[in-house]
Design a protein around this motif. Sequence first.
Motif, PDB file in Angstrom:
ATOM      1  N   MET A 276      22.797 -52.825 -15.504  1.00 50.60           N
ATOM      2  CA  MET A 276      21.595 -53.186 -16.249  1.00 50.60           C
ATOM      3  C   MET A 276      21.768 -53.015 -17.760  1.00 50.60           C
ATOM      4  SD  MET A 276      18.974 -49.991 -15.696  1.00 50.60           S
ATOM      5  CE  MET A 276      18.942 -50.208 -13.938  1.00 50.60           C
ATOM      6  N   TRP A 277      22.825 -52.293 -18.181  1.00 50.60           N
ATOM      7  CA  TRP A 277      23.052 -52.085 -19.609  1.00 50.60           C
ATOM      8  C   TRP A 277      24.125 -53.008 -20.177  1.00 50.60           C
ATOM      9  CZ3 TRP A 277      19.962 -49.539 -22.785  1.00 50.60           C
ATOM     10  CH2 TRP A 277      19.062 -48.633 -22.235  1.00 50.60           C
ATOM     11  N   LEU A 278      24.702 -53.875 -19.354  1.00 56.88           N
ATOM     12  CA  LEU A 278      25.784 -54.724 -19.836  1.00 56.88           C
ATOM     13  C   LEU A 278      25.315 -55.695 -20.917  1.00 56.88           C
ATOM     14  CD1 LEU A 278      27.699 -55.585 -16.539  1.00 56.88           C
ATOM     15  CD2 LEU A 278      28.104 -53.718 -18.160  1.00 56.88           C
ATOM     16  N   GLU A 279      24.182 -56.355 -20.680  1.00 57.04           N
ATOM     17  CA  GLU A 279      23.699 -57.347 -21.647  1.00 57.04           C
ATOM     18  C   GLU A 279      23.322 -56.695 -22.973  1.00 57.04           C
ATOM     19  OE1 GLU A 279      23.032 -61.214 -22.896  1.00 57.04           O
ATOM     20  OE2 GLU A 279      23.957 -60.476 -21.051  1.00 57.04           O
ATOM     21  N   PRO A 280      22.545 -55.592 -22.975  1.00 56.82           N
ATOM     22  CA  PRO A 280      22.267 -54.943 -24.268  1.00 56.82           C
ATOM     23  C   PRO A 280      23.535 -54.471 -24.971  1.00 56.82           C
ATOM     24  CG  PRO A 280      20.721 -54.172 -22.604  1.00 56.82           C
ATOM     25  CD  PRO A 280      21.757 -54.976 -21.883  1.00 56.82           C
ATOM     26  N   LEU A 281      24.498 -53.978 -24.218  1.00 55.66           N
ATOM     27  CA  LEU A 281      25.745 -53.513 -24.825  1.00 55.66           C
ATOM     28  C   LEU A 281      26.512 -54.677 -25.444  1.00 55.66           C
ATOM     29  CD1 LEU A 281      27.629 -51.010 -25.180  1.00 55.66           C
ATOM     30  CD2 LEU A 281      28.753 -51.716 -23.055  1.00 55.66           C
ATOM     31  N   ALA A 282      26.527 -55.803 -24.758  1.00 62.81           N
ATOM     32  CA  ALA A 282      27.276 -56.958 -25.261  1.00 62.81           C
ATOM     33  C   ALA A 282      26.682 -57.501 -26.547  1.00 62.81           C
ATOM     34  CB  ALA A 282      27.328 -58.047 -24.191  1.00 62.81           C
ATOM     35  N   MET A 297      35.072 -48.680  -8.833  1.00 66.45           N
ATOM     36  CA  MET A 297      33.965 -49.177  -9.631  1.00 66.45           C
ATOM     37  C   MET A 297      34.372 -50.326 -10.542  1.00 66.45           C
ATOM     38  SD  MET A 297      31.142 -47.782  -8.859  1.00 66.45           S
ATOM     39  CE  MET A 297      30.290 -48.530 -10.228  1.00 66.45           C
ATOM     40  N   VAL A 298      35.668 -50.524 -10.761  1.00 64.55           N
ATOM     41  CA  VAL A 298      36.111 -51.559 -11.703  1.00 64.55           C
ATOM     42  C   VAL A 298      35.604 -52.927 -11.271  1.00 64.55           C
ATOM     43  CG1 VAL A 298      38.127 -52.715 -12.688  1.00 64.55           C
ATOM     44  CG2 VAL A 298      38.126 -50.226 -12.416  1.00 64.55           C
ATOM     45  N   GLN A 299      35.661 -53.210  -9.986  1.00 65.79           N
ATOM     46  CA  GLN A 299      35.206 -54.501  -9.483  1.00 65.79           C
ATOM     47  C   GLN A 299      33.718 -54.519  -9.158  1.00 65.79           C
ATOM     48  OE1 GLN A 299      37.257 -56.889  -9.847  1.00 65.79           O
ATOM     49  NE2 GLN A 299      38.912 -55.485 -10.382  1.00 65.79           N
ATOM     50  N   ARG A 300      33.059 -53.369  -9.272  1.00 71.61           N
ATOM     51  CA  ARG A 300      31.615 -53.330  -9.032  1.00 71.61           C
ATOM     52  C   ARG A 300      30.823 -53.649 -10.293  1.00 71.61           C
ATOM     53  NH1 ARG A 300      30.087 -53.163  -3.607  1.00 71.61           N
ATOM     54  NH2 ARG A 300      31.722 -52.068  -2.474  1.00 71.61           N
ATOM     55  N   ILE A 301      31.473 -53.550 -11.429  1.00 73.56           N
ATOM     56  CA  ILE A 301      30.801 -53.918 -12.664  1.00 73.56           C
ATOM     57  C   ILE A 301      30.618 -55.424 -12.686  1.00 73.56           C
ATOM     58  CG2 ILE A 301      31.014 -53.950 -15.173  1.00 73.56           C
ATOM     59  CD1 ILE A 301      30.389 -51.212 -13.997  1.00 73.56           C
ATOM     60  N   ALA A 302      29.416 -55.854 -13.038  1.00 69.96           N
ATOM     61  CA  ALA A 302      29.073 -57.270 -12.953  1.00 69.96           C
ATOM     62  C   ALA A 302      29.816 -58.080 -14.012  1.00 69.96           C
ATOM     63  CB  ALA A 302      27.566 -57.435 -13.109  1.00 69.96           C
ATOM     64  N   ALA A 303      29.644 -59.388 -13.940  1.00 68.97           N
ATOM     65  CA  ALA A 303      30.337 -60.305 -14.838  1.00 68.97           C
ATOM     66  C   ALA A 303      30.027 -59.962 -16.287  1.00 68.97           C
ATOM     67  CB  ALA A 303      29.930 -61.736 -14.528  1.00 68.97           C
ATOM     68  N   THR A 304      31.053 -59.742 -17.058  1.00 68.94           N
ATOM     69  CA  THR A 304      30.911 -59.385 -18.465  1.00 68.94           C
ATOM     70  C   THR A 304      32.209 -59.692 -19.179  1.00 68.94           C
ATOM     71  OG1 THR A 304      30.451 -57.584 -20.019  1.00 68.94           O
ATOM     72  CG2 THR A 304      31.625 -57.008 -18.013  1.00 68.94           C
ATOM     73  N   ARG A 513      32.919 -70.838 -10.468  1.00 69.13           N
ATOM     74  CA  ARG A 513      34.027 -71.193 -11.351  1.00 69.13           C
ATOM     75  C   ARG A 513      34.100 -70.274 -12.566  1.00 69.13           C
ATOM     76  NH1 ARG A 513      34.825 -73.934 -15.882  1.00 69.13           N
ATOM     77  NH2 ARG A 513      32.601 -74.371 -16.129  1.00 69.13           N
ATOM     78  N   LEU A 514      32.938 -69.862 -13.057  1.00 69.56           N
ATOM     79  CA  LEU A 514      32.911 -69.053 -14.267  1.00 69.56           C
ATOM     80  C   LEU A 514      33.154 -67.571 -14.001  1.00 69.56           C
ATOM     81  CD1 LEU A 514      29.832 -70.684 -16.006  1.00 69.56           C
ATOM     82  CD2 LEU A 514      32.200 -70.835 -16.765  1.00 69.56           C
ATOM     83  N   THR A 515      32.768 -67.095 -12.828  1.00 69.04           N
ATOM     84  CA  THR A 515      32.786 -65.653 -12.591  1.00 69.04           C
ATOM     85  C   THR A 515      33.799 -65.186 -11.561  1.00 69.04           C
ATOM     86  OG1 THR A 515      31.053 -65.820 -10.918  1.00 69.04           O
ATOM     87  CG2 THR A 515      30.356 -65.463 -13.183  1.00 69.04           C
ATOM     88  N   ALA A 516      34.204 -66.045 -10.635  1.00 61.42           N
ATOM     89  CA  ALA A 516      35.139 -65.589  -9.600  1.00 61.42           C
ATOM     90  C   ALA A 516      36.481 -65.275 -10.238  1.00 61.42           C
ATOM     91  CB  ALA A 516      35.306 -66.646  -8.517  1.00 61.42           C
ATOM     92  N   ALA A 517      37.060 -64.157  -9.856  1.00 67.46           N
ATOM     93  CA  ALA A 517      38.297 -63.699 -10.473  1.00 67.46           C
ATOM     94  C   ALA A 517      39.498 -64.506 -10.023  1.00 67.46           C
ATOM     95  CB  ALA A 517      38.519 -62.221 -10.158  1.00 67.46           C
ATOM     96  N   PRO A 537      36.964 -67.210 -25.107  1.00 70.67           N
ATOM     97  CA  PRO A 537      35.744 -67.126 -25.930  1.00 70.67           C
ATOM     98  C   PRO A 537      34.644 -68.018 -25.375  1.00 70.67           C
ATOM     99  CG  PRO A 537      37.705 -67.385 -27.309  1.00 70.67           C
ATOM    100  CD  PRO A 537      38.156 -67.593 -25.891  1.00 70.67           C
ATOM    101  N   GLY A 538      33.423 -67.515 -25.429  1.00 67.46           N
ATOM    102  CA  GLY A 538      32.269 -68.290 -25.011  1.00 67.46           C
ATOM    103  C   GLY A 538      31.947 -68.211 -23.538  1.00 67.46           C
ATOM    104  N   ARG A 539      32.746 -67.464 -22.771  1.00 70.63           N
ATOM    105  CA  ARG A 539      32.479 -67.429 -21.348  1.00 70.63           C
ATOM    106  C   ARG A 539      31.173 -66.704 -21.029  1.00 70.63           C
ATOM    107  NH1 ARG A 539      34.941 -63.864 -16.615  1.00 70.63           N
ATOM    108  NH2 ARG A 539      33.823 -62.403 -17.926  1.00 70.63           N
ATOM    109  N   ALA A 540      30.867 -65.646 -21.776  1.00 72.12           N
ATOM    110  CA  ALA A 540      29.655 -64.871 -21.484  1.00 72.12           C
ATOM    111  C   ALA A 540      28.414 -65.740 -21.601  1.00 72.12           C
ATOM    112  CB  ALA A 540      29.566 -63.670 -22.424  1.00 72.12           C
ATOM    113  N   GLY A 541      28.340 -66.553 -22.644  1.00 70.75           N
ATOM    114  CA  GLY A 541      27.196 -67.435 -22.791  1.00 70.75           C
ATOM    115  C   GLY A 541      27.124 -68.462 -21.682  1.00 70.75           C
TER     116      GLY A 541
END
Length: 729
Positions: A276-282, A297-304, A513-517, A537-541
């Motif tokens: 829940m803090w990923l977006e504010p942190l980014a 936990m490395v793979q439990r962190i959501a897309a970022t 396509r954008l998030t699968a590793a 660059p630009g993947r987060a958006g």
Amino acid sequence: MRDEPGAIAVPLSLPRRRLPRPPRPFGRPRGLRFGLPGRRTAVKLLVLGVLAAAFAAQALGALLPHVPLLLAASAGSLAAEGALYRWQRGMVSLFAKSHADVTVRHVLRDLLLVVGLLRLGEQHREGAYAPLVAGLLVFYALHWAIQAVSVLVRRSRTLPVVTRNVDASALRLSPAPPALLRRPGPRLAAFGLPATAGLLATAATDAPVCGAAGLALSLALALAGLGTLLLRLLPGRRPAGEQEVLDWFEAWLTQYRPTVGLYFSGGASSAYQANMWLEPLARLEGRPVIVLRERHMVQRIAATDIPVVCLPKVSTLMRLEHSTLRVLLHPSNSGKTSQVLRIPTIKHAFVNHGESDKLSSCNPYAKAYDEVWVAGPAARERYALAEVGVDDRDVVEIGRPQLDAVRPYAGPPAPGAFTTVLYAPTWEGWDGNPGNTSVVEAGENLVRALLGDPGVRLLYKPHPLTGSVDPRARAADLRIRELVRAANRERGGPRPPASAATALSRRAAELDRLTAAGFRSAADQAERMLRQPAPRPGRAGAVRRAAVAWEEAYWASLPTWEHQVVTEARPSLYACFNRADLLISDVSSVISDFLASGKPYAVANTSTLAEDVFRKSFPTVAAATVLAPDASGVPALLAAVRHPERDELAGERAALARRLLGPAEPPSRERFAGAVRDLCAAADRHRVRMAERLAAELPVPGPRREPAGPPAPSASPTPAPAPEQRGHV
């Protein structure tokens, strides 16, 4: 105690096939998932009984001897093993705990076959079967050799630092060995199957050549597997060693120059607290980083796009002391939090993972941090009243920067439209307090009352941990789901066109396509590091836009009249907020966050407290409609939602939102960024003071350290000082 707010993005670790699929009509059963516990227990007992009976029959067939019985029992035993691994994986670990794992079972099966062969053969034929016994012993020796080498390979691939979104190509990482070579149970079953089949054929035909052929194939497979693993141990095929990895990590810290980080330690089910803090942190200035302690936990962190580093050992964690990292944010407390608090060059802020009136929102552990960041004045008062040692000067009000995703109240439901009610109860908690969750005592009554209104559309979103402590909560949750399915069957109505499901599939594919590793399900941590370099660059958006498009397509693919049970990570809780006209919940952070919408909400009182005492005990209930366990107040509540002139709590909700979440201006994201800048500046000033004391040769705790060069520019406007010596809090 729900503490599950926030939009949870799709984890990068999910294989493509596990990304969200088009929703099925909820009236359709989902197989054994909603089956009764007794049925699942019966299936387990059946598999166990078949396996035990097969071994008993095999022993009887070998000792009599009786060829048909021996063959049938052996075949039945192999079939039961297949069923065990295909449908009852949980029993595999149960057998292992009982010292009856697959190796023991396989050895016993082959031993009984050998006994049967020796009993069937005449005395002068025993010499013909001796080579088969010797070959079988060699095969098991190779199996154990493979296991020993696989352990060495696994250790060589277990790195002291695990990363994500970081280019780790310099560490000579390679794809993991085949899963069959790393898992002793499946490997023995697969490699040993030809030998077992050959022995069965020999027992049936009295032809030792059949057993020899099967053993030869098993030996060849074992030798090939052993050779494949041994090649992995060659100097040129091994990943970088521990010291080389640590040197690489320090070089990365020097190059990346992080300024602010999110520190998290916890179990897999608590990942939402960090997510829940990923977006504010980014959105912060500077260079953010996520610091984890558990490898899983490395793979439990959501897309970022934020770099993720996992530092399991304390000695590795302490390397952050001489980095450019100024501030660490802590969304939760854990035993390992105390380890990072020992780093004096970093300022620590406790941001929590949601605020409620429960004791978890004013934990005495909070006084260990440099600052405690809360949403609004109510939380500041909560800490003062609790008297847990948190100095009021260390409490900083930042609002809830996650709530940008919550849309404000836009008026009551349109005439003739369904009133969408979100029932989001929390879980039962650890202390057995009946007031923690309404699921057990009031859940079914509330759902029946809501489903009984033909103008209501229900969204039921239970807490992920519901039933994890109290079986009654799990049973009540299952009954509520059945009530929803039954209501959908009785209601019926038009469904969206097929194009809506097609659109959802297309949006899911785009999100995929954008998030699968893109790594295999059998990939180990080293392979995942290799497959998850720094994102383009630009993947987060692009991910944010794709997630919004997916949510819109998701709701469009559902009938507007159909009740829903929402249990997956998507749609998020905030997406459900935006669809709901009314929230019914328990005392938890969910109601605090829902206040940002300005919409009506209700709280179920299962605490046995009188309503006036209940309101005084829990300030977040001040602007809520309090519902009794019998749900008698639901009709009046729905009427107030549909007719705002009957809503007497609108003004109180607005006032309570200011108390709980702080003022609307400046926006929470700006207050959050300002708090980060101020704490970074405090860290800079601390470093300057320590450097000055060191230069003046004044007493400073801890051994002196030579300056390692100027630190990176931080989010703070103050000049960056020289690094300081090691110290201890």
